[in-house]
Design a protein around this motif. Sequence first.
Motif, PDB file in Angstrom:
ATOM      1  N   SER A 198       0.841  -1.191   0.000  1.00  0.00           N
ATOM      2  CA  SER A 198       0.000   0.000   0.000  1.00  0.00           C
ATOM      3  C   SER A 198       0.881   1.248   0.000  1.00  0.00           C
ATOM      4  N   PRO A 199       0.469   2.298  -0.720  1.00  0.00           N
ATOM      5  CA  PRO A 199       1.349   3.456  -0.925  1.00  0.00           C
ATOM      6  C   PRO A 199       1.392   4.408   0.264  1.00  0.00           C
ATOM      7  N   VAL A 200       2.612   4.888   0.532  1.00  0.00           N
ATOM      8  CA  VAL A 200       2.859   5.916   1.533  1.00  0.00           C
ATOM      9  C   VAL A 200       3.707   6.999   0.874  1.00  0.00           C
TER      10      VAL A 200
ATOM     11  N   ALA B 286      -1.766  14.533  -7.766  1.00  0.00           N
ATOM     12  CA  ALA B 286      -1.490  14.169  -9.157  1.00  0.00           C
ATOM     13  C   ALA B 286      -0.342  13.174  -9.248  1.00  0.00           C
ATOM     14  N   LEU B 287       0.672  13.334  -8.405  1.00  0.00           N
ATOM     15  CA  LEU B 287       1.798  12.401  -8.390  1.00  0.00           C
ATOM     16  C   LEU B 287       1.321  10.993  -8.057  1.00  0.00           C
TER      17      LEU B 287
ATOM     18  N   ARG C  25      -4.934   5.585  -6.382  1.00  0.00           N
ATOM     19  CA  ARG C  25      -6.088   6.443  -6.123  1.00  0.00           C
ATOM     20  C   ARG C  25      -6.086   6.932  -4.679  1.00  0.00           C
ATOM     21  N   ARG C  26      -5.759   6.051  -3.740  1.00  0.00           N
ATOM     22  CA  ARG C  26      -5.736   6.398  -2.317  1.00  0.00           C
ATOM     23  C   ARG C  26      -4.350   6.096  -1.758  1.00  0.00           C
TER      24      ARG C  26
ATOM     25  N   PRO D 193      -9.886  14.703   0.650  1.00  0.00           N
ATOM     26  CA  PRO D 193     -10.149  13.736   1.720  1.00  0.00           C
ATOM     27  C   PRO D 193     -10.487  12.344   1.211  1.00  0.00           C
ATOM     28  N   ASP D 194     -10.933  12.254  -0.031  1.00  0.00           N
ATOM     29  CA  ASP D 194     -11.233  10.954  -0.616  1.00  0.00           C
ATOM     30  C   ASP D 194      -9.986  10.240  -1.110  1.00  0.00           C
ATOM     31  N   ARG D 195      -8.855  10.947  -1.109  1.00  0.00           N
ATOM     32  CA  ARG D 195      -7.615  10.364  -1.611  1.00  0.00           C
ATOM     33  C   ARG D 195      -6.658   9.968  -0.476  1.00  0.00           C
TER      34      ARG D 195
END
Length: 293
Positions: free
Chosen positions: A30-32, A92-93, A100-101, A122-124
């Motif tokens: 998962s992205p951080v 955007a990055l 997406r999140r 807040p949705d991202r």
Amino acid sequence: MTVTIPGFAYHRVPVADGVALHTAIGGQGSPVVLLHGFPQTHLMWRQVAADLAAEHTVICPDLRGYGASDKPAETPDGLAYAKRTMGADIAALAGALGHRRFALAGHDRGALVAFRTALDHPDRVTHLASLDVLPTLDMWEVMHGVSATVGFHLYLMAQPPGLPERMIAASADEFFGNFLDLWSRDAAAIPADVRAAYLAACRAAVPSIVADYRASAGIDVEHDSADRAAGRRLAMPVTVLQQDWGAALGFDAAALWRAWAPDLVHRTVDCGHFMAEEAPALVADELRALLAR
């Protein structure tokens, strides 16, 4: 020799018209996204990023105007370096990299960008961490009297274009190096090659760094004030790590943050300002705890 985060790949990622961010990416999961502070670059996260990359895709950009990222000219309305604009860069990055999140952590200037990104998207943003800063509006409200001398650079760089840039450029290494020395408790935490990389990056970015700070005395205050008046708050779990400078300056940092972040964990950290470099294991552990919430 260019200093990099070992094991991370480097990319230039377009995020807006004429702006691409120099970005280090490593790990899987998962992205951080980790945003650096002043007077640093993405390299400040080198140890934390390597740690988190065991479980996450870790994304470390240089902010617009800093490091090897693009440095658009300042605009009279301040929008080129408004935190709203810089936050849109980060959204955007992440999107350009297929996320997406994402979770988001920032230190110092990067924390202000992270705060604005989380408010505007807040949705991202799934989780937010802020290291050793107050939201812009609160920062200006608590600065007063002789206690404000600690933030002399905020007032210097808030002045109209021209004089601040010339003064800082005339002694750039001394100016930026002063903060590396003054704000650190452990000089060894920033080794010579990294320090040299920070100073070289700042030397080449005086106008855009000043523009970033000038925006925080203008357009950023307008945006924060409008959000406070509208009752907007951070919807995601938030962790704030700070030195105990709130007590020294006579305000309750946790209470100020709680007004913006209902789901807040606020911790006082016993180290210098550059905590991701002085206490990387602690910071990585706190970020993991945040991501588990």
